[in-house]
Scaffold this motif. Sequence first.
Motif: not given
Length: 468
Positions: A347, A374, A395, A413
Amino acid sequence: MSAFDTVIRLVYLAAATCFVLGLHLMNSPVTARRGNLLSAGGMTAGIVAALAVLFHAGTARPAALLVVAAGAVAGAGAGLVGARRVKMTAMPQLVSLFNAVGGGAAALVGVHDFLRLGGAPMDVRNSVPLALDTVIGAVTFSGSLVASGKLQGVVPGRPIVFPGSRWTSLALATAMGVAAVMLAAGVGGTAPLAVLALAALAFGVAMVLPIGGADMPVVISLLNAFTGTAVAMAGFVIGNTLLIIAGALVGASGAILTRLMAAAMNRSIGNVIAGGFGTADGAAPVTAGAGRVRAVSADDVAVQLAYAAKVVFVPGYGLAAAQAQHGLHDLAEILERRGVEVSYAVHPVAGRMPGHMNVLLAEAGVPYSQLKEMDEVNPEFPRVDVALVVGANDVTNPAARRPGSAISGMPILDVDRAKSVIVVKRSMGHGYAGIDNELYTDPKTGMYFADAKKAMAEITAAVKTLVG
């Protein structure tokens, strides 16, 4: 123009070209090392040319040359020691210190140039850059020191918002504005410069203290942009073309990176500067309220990984803090020998600064071709047999896809779309946003509670035992 002046300008032009090409090469992990070396070569050439100008002018006194030599030796020595001793996990703190040094040096250039003239009124073409140089450099210096302290743990990493902090920042900004106008107008002698420098130093502290948690990568980028801008202003003050070009490049690239990092968190730069968002990652124990969480053992994880066809590793700050990148790569090598396809989903804000995770993984020997950004990896998750999340939290939180949460709209993600998910984490503690991660209660998610480095060793040992 003399032949000497022509040579110096050509050297400056060559150095500036090296900076531009170096920045271009840094766009890719494959060529970043060459870009760094090329930029360093350009800077070396620029420093040699600047020293040549000093000697050629015949104004360099022995005492001044001694100070320059001592500074060069001390700086080079500190850089060499830092490069050898500072661990990759502590690189964000070092970058913040570099920002502080750059901003402080630029501010001192402005202060020295003003005092050299005895506080006499200056042309607006000189007074405006001098005022900007002083204020931006001083803000960068104090703000970067606070940021470094937060990252190192010397200053609490959480947002620190004290009563009246907003009004204090407003008052300091007003003082800076008034002092800058007086300085540019040549009114008040040295008093406006003193007020400007002190108010800017205080403002840097007041600006960074309320910022913490996941906003820190954005702050580091922003302070880097400030450093470049201050250096460019210093170039205008002393009339050095190379400083102007180098500072402008750093300022522009830092500003672009800041915007990209903020977008990766769905946060405006204004909201980041306002501060007060999020908390440092906690280590809260697993509680009875987390009844839907499914804990797994090293053997459970080993079975899933060893018999998978496609595995994606998702590293986060927890991996960096535990220095588990080498253990993760060792696990990947064992799986690859069994024919498992392994890649790494990174990320944009993984780690504590832009590019931090890529550097950590490259240091461990991970091939650049396996590092997936990503946008590249998200469409692949539905075809992934196992997504192994190591120390990443916000994330990977599916709550970002629905309105009403603290991270709504944040690009994440899509690990929850993999066929199976394993999360390696010390506890059920919240991430920087301070909210529960819905991924952890997904029925297909198994939680492996351990320090990332210890977990990698245990899972790797279990895989070796399983496959012989």
